[in-house]
Write an enzyme that holds these catalytic residues in place. Structure first.
Site, PDB file in Angstrom:
ATOM      1  N   ASP A  44      32.320  -8.964   6.918  1.00  0.00           N
ATOM      2  CA  ASP A  44      31.930  -7.655   6.381  1.00  0.00           C
ATOM      3  C   ASP A  44      32.810  -6.530   6.919  1.00  0.00           C
ATOM      4  O   ASP A  44      33.437  -6.652   7.965  1.00  0.00           O
ATOM      5  CB  ASP A  44      30.472  -7.384   6.764  1.00  0.00           C
ATOM      6  CG  ASP A  44      29.759  -6.490   5.760  1.00  0.00           C
ATOM      7  OD1 ASP A  44      30.435  -5.844   4.945  1.00  0.00           O
ATOM      8  OD2 ASP A  44      28.516  -6.452   5.794  1.00  0.00           O
ATOM      9  N   GLU A  99      21.626  -4.152  -2.735  1.00  0.00           N
ATOM     10  CA  GLU A  99      21.280  -3.621  -1.418  1.00  0.00           C
ATOM     11  C   GLU A  99      21.127  -2.101  -1.431  1.00  0.00           C
ATOM     12  O   GLU A  99      20.569  -1.531  -0.502  1.00  0.00           O
ATOM     13  CB  GLU A  99      22.331  -4.033  -0.387  1.00  0.00           C
ATOM     14  CG  GLU A  99      23.693  -3.433  -0.583  1.00  0.00           C
ATOM     15  CD  GLU A  99      24.682  -3.905   0.471  1.00  0.00           C
ATOM     16  OE1 GLU A  99      24.419  -4.940   1.101  1.00  0.00           O
ATOM     17  OE2 GLU A  99      25.705  -3.227   0.668  1.00  0.00           O
TER      18      GLU A  99
END
Length: 895
Positions: free
Chosen positions: A398, A453
């Protein structure tokens, strides 16, 4: 994989040039200039057209033109009689040469590119490539060489530059651009390095000034053009589109001010997928342009469905072994091959145990990691073999958040190293797919999307993604987050995303309760695969809706999602073969999802009622006498749960603790040979039998009760009582004995100490969520925090706060001293900055410097003799309150 290419025969070389340059060419040839070969790139007025041989009347063509006056080159594209891309400049500027003007032709060669390759992910596993490639060679001022490679396929065009010299070359900019007709429609997302913005409609000329992300979609009449790039790696940087309002001109801008590589240099392909919407959505052009796989043996690469717990508890869920085991159990019960543990697990020590627990149940564990933990060779050499030795199946990496050449060099390195360790990869906070999944087939998916998200993706945004972002590669949107955010589409539409959106890893983001509340959804998700042999767009338009049929083996899966009012979705079935088929559709009903069945042929059309902002999912298989469903058996384990009471307790030495353990079979029973037991520290005594059951059917449970005595000389602090359940699955005998453990945390209190977390608060305030007792700050609800932890040390007692906040307790002069260990909790990963203050009857008696997430804990101790009111306050460190999770660990009062 099969790969081949061939070069076409030469045709008369004078067809390369406009008439005004024919004499110049003759002179150059007399001086030894290489001969010109041409075929399929025919002269077209003052330019040359590159098309597929025997091209259809509505086929795609690229048109290259050279301006004889200034030596500039442009490229345009058309489909049939429609000009889709108007003439736009091509060329490149290096530190040695400006190759955007003053260009002179040298040669032209054409070849046919024919390849077959197989993917591990995607909308179509087996691919066949047929493209025409023409290489236009030019020289610029001073003799610098530039080759322009143009490829044309049935579904689009692409071009790149080749600088054939050796040694280092620095590219300062490209002249590359795309020009759409001013009247073209557009669907554009503002550029950010992580590509997380919503697509909005506009006109090609009317779009605001600024930078826009690939892929960018345009409509010219009945033809669409999707602009993007392919084959970007550490030799170069990625790019974006830059637009000035008032025209359809979109310039290509590199992420870096300059890019340096060792020659010969081939730049990325500037790519346009061109055709109707079906052609665009079904196109594999971006992968077709990318280099072949660099992994010879792909047998270890296994895409699949993933149980992802982040949106059901965030970091606190990732720090809980019990929560992660629960998601593993759910995956094992429903035949999902993976569970993903996200940010937060690195502050724990139980990951090897979780991986072993999952392995016993046939589930692979994927681990989140920040890219900065792997941005050096030394870090990768230590971390990757370690997690592979644990048994991890792959990584979610990430926060790369850059399109620079430096970051692409890192992509090259991490992909090489993860492939060596046979670790699957999911990139988040990442660049866009640019053919990476063909070259590195262990890349299962990439985020690069404004996804679930965020919790508020509008239905118009959802229905644009199939025509934009998801065209160019796997997209980790993370659907099924029913428990999170603002619902913008119906349950059936959300379920449909498992088909509409392609992703090698489908990271389903729901809570277990949300899944179990929707049994038809659970059933469909058990069946739906994540890779496809064939994909077909059935209907839809960007922003309005999309319906797909995707084939896996002999079964077709259907998915449709719409933006707009309730109505009826008409689903043509002409993609089916002959004969009779069983079609099952899952749609929104009055009381939840419902399933309909009917027998159909390829001549039929399914009519499916859909809700507002709704959709449907479906499954189609051959009709066989006696078959009433297209479902196939699922290899599953019983879904069980072990709970203990109390989870935590506090006692004095010499006292006792009553413990209850309950093991229940929730679904897919029975469980066999079930036994419960409790394990206590040495010197502690346990009273009560260990219950057993030969078989526990679904809906039944086994309970054990024990009384555990604490020795009078027990050490103060935390002690664990471990309740264990053992069982077998009769339907999966090869799994052996399965075990699950839950811990009762017992804190033995020292005499003469009052912990602040045990006292009533006279007043409290907190920056986010309530002040937590004996937990870190969870930011939302009471008791949603994790363990108090500062620089790797966990504390049983204390307060979890968030700046700006304070707690007031009444002492009434009964205590002598106050002490605590303070710092920023580990859960924020080294971020945050907090000042701790202790006030006695309103006067400051202790204040720390700014403590940041990387600082060691500080010990505070002050005299509170005679103090009636004690205040514990946290303020931010002058940089705002983000990540300011402040721990008053072991905060205690001495009498």
């Amino acid at each position: 994989m099969l790969s081949s290419s061939r070069t076409s025969p030469d045709t008369p070389r004078q067809s390369l040039l406009p008439a005004c340059l024919t004499l110049l060419l003759g002179a150059l040839l007399a001086l030894g200039t290489p001969a010109v070969a041409a075929h399929t790139a025919a002269r077209d007025g003052d330019g040359w057209t590159v098309r597929q041989p025997g091209g259809r009347h509505d086929g795609v063509a690229a048109v290259v033109r050279l301006d004889a006056a200034d030596g500039t080159v442009t490229l345009a594209a058309r489909r049939g009689g429609t000009t889709v891309l108007e003439a736009a400049p091509v060329g490149i500027v290096t530190d040695d040469a400006d190759l955007t003007s003053g260009l002179r032709p040298v040669s032209r060669t054409t070849r046919q590119v024919a390849e077959r390759y197989t993917m591990t992910t995607g909308k179509q596993l087996h691919r066949t490539v047929r493209m025409t490639e023409t290489r236009f060679s030019f020289t610029g001022r001073g003799g610098a060489r530039l080759d322009l490679l143009v490829r044309v396929s049935d579904d689009g065009i692409a071009y790149r530059y080749v600088l054939p010299g050796s040694g280092d070359v620095t590219v300062e900019r490209e002249a590359s651009a795309f020009r759409l007709p001013d009247s073209a429609r557009a669907w554009l997302a503002p550029y950010t390095p992580n590509y997380e913005r919503v697509y909005e409609p506009s006109g090609a000329a009317d779009a605001a000034d600024g930078s826009y992300a690939y892929p960018a979609l345009f409509q010219v009449g009945g033809t669409y053009a999707l602009l993007t790039e392919s084959d970007v790696d550490g030799r170069y940087a990625a790019s974006r589109l830059v637009h000035e309002k008032g025209s359809g001109h979109y310039a290509v801008r590199l992420a870096d001010p300059a890019v340096t590589s060792t020659g010969p240099l081939a730049t990325p392909w500037r790519t346009a997928v061109i055709g109707d919407l079906a052609t665009v959505t079904e196109s594999t052009l971006v992968d077709d342009l990318a280099p072949a796989s660099r992994i010879a043996d792909t047998s270890w690469i296994r895409p699949g469905k993933v149980a992802w717990s982040w949106l059901d508890g965030f970091a606190n869920a990732q720090r809980s072994l019990a929560v992660q085991q629960r998601f593993v159990d759910y995956a094992a019960a429903h035949g999902w091959p993976y569970a993903l543990v996200d940010d937060g697990w690195k502050t724990t020590d139980w990951m090897p145990r979780l991986i072993e627990y999952a392995r016993e149940r046939g589930v692979g564990v994927l681990l989140w990691v920040h890219y900065t933990d792997l941005d050096t060779a030394a870090e990768r050499a230590e971390f990757l073999p370690r997690v592979k030795k644990w048994g991890a199946a792959g990584l979610k990496i990430d926060f790369m958040d850059s399109d620079s050449q430096e970051r692409f060099r890192w992509y090259d390195e991490i992909l090489r190293d993860t492939a060596r360790e046979k670790l699957l990869v999911n990139f988040h906070g990442a660049t866009l797919p640019k053919g990476i999944q063909r070259t590195w087939p262990h890349v299962m998916t990439l985020e690069a999307v404004y996804g679930a998200e965020y919790g508020n993706v509008p239905a118009t945004g959802l229905t644009t993604l199939p025509y934009t972002r998801n065209v160019v590669g796997s997209m980790d949107y993370t659907p099924m987050a029913f428990q999170f955010g603002t619902r913008t589409v119906s349950d059936a539409a959300e379920l449909a995303l498992s088909v509409v959106y392609e992703s090698g890893f489908q990271n389903f983001a729901g809570s277990i309760r949300a899944y179990r509340d929707r049994p038809e959804l659970e059933r469909f998700l058990e069946q739906v695969p994540t890779v496809w042999d064939e994909s077909r767009l059935l209907s839809g338009r960007p922003g309005e809706g999309a319906a797909f049929a995707r084939r896996h083996g002999e079964r077709w899966f259907l998915g449709g999602v719409r933006s707009g009012p309730a109505g009826t979705q008409e689903v043509p079935l002409d993609f089916l073969g002959g004969g009779r088929w069983l079609a099952e559709t899952v749609r929104d009903g009055d009381d939840g999802l419902v399933r309909d069945r009917r027998v159909v042929t390829r001549h039929d059309t399914l009519s499916v009622p859909v809700a507002a902002h709704g959709g449907f999912a479906g499954l189609v298989c051959r009709e066989v006498p006696g078959r009433d469903t297209c479902d196939r058996p699922v290899a599953r384990l019983p879904l069980t749960e072990l709970t203990v009471r109390p989870a935590r307790t506090e006692v004095d030495a010499g006292a006792s603790v009553d413990v209850t353990g309950r093991f229940g079979v929730e679904e897919f029973g029975p469980a066999a040979d079930v036994a419960l037991s409790v394990r206590a520290p040495e010197g502690w005594t346990v009273q009560g039998g260990d219950p057993r059951a030969e078989e526990l059917p679904t809906g039944h449970d086994l309970t054990g009760d024990w009384a555990v005595s604490v020795p009078r000389d027990a050490e103060h602090g935390n002690h664990d009582l471990v309740v264990t359940a053992e069982y077998r699955s009769p339907d999966r005998p090869g799994t052996g004995v399965l075990r699950v453990e839950r811990t009762v945390r017992v804190f033995v209190s020292p005499p003469g100490v009052d912990y602040v977390s045990n006292l009533p608060f006279a007043a409290e305030s907190n920056g986010w969520g309530p002040v937590e007792r004996d937990l870190s700050n969870g930011e939302r609800d009471a008791a949603d925090g994790g363990p108090l932890s500062i620089r790797g040390t966990e504390y049983a007692k204390g307060l979890g706060m968030h700046a700006v906040g304070e707690v007031v307790v009444e002492l009434d002069g009964t205590h002598r001293r106050f002490a605590a260990t303070v710092g920023v909790d580990d859960e924020v990963g080294g971020r945050g900055g907090v000042v701790f203050e202790v006030l006695a009857d309103g006067a400051a008696v202790a204040t720390t410097e700014v403590l940041r997430g990387t600082d060691a804990a500080r010990h505070l101790e002050v005299d509170v003799t005679g103090v009636r009111r004690l205040t514990l306050r946290v303020t931010d460190g002058g940089d705002g309150v983000d990540f300011d999770h402040a721990d008053w660990a072991d905060a205690r009062l001495l009498t």
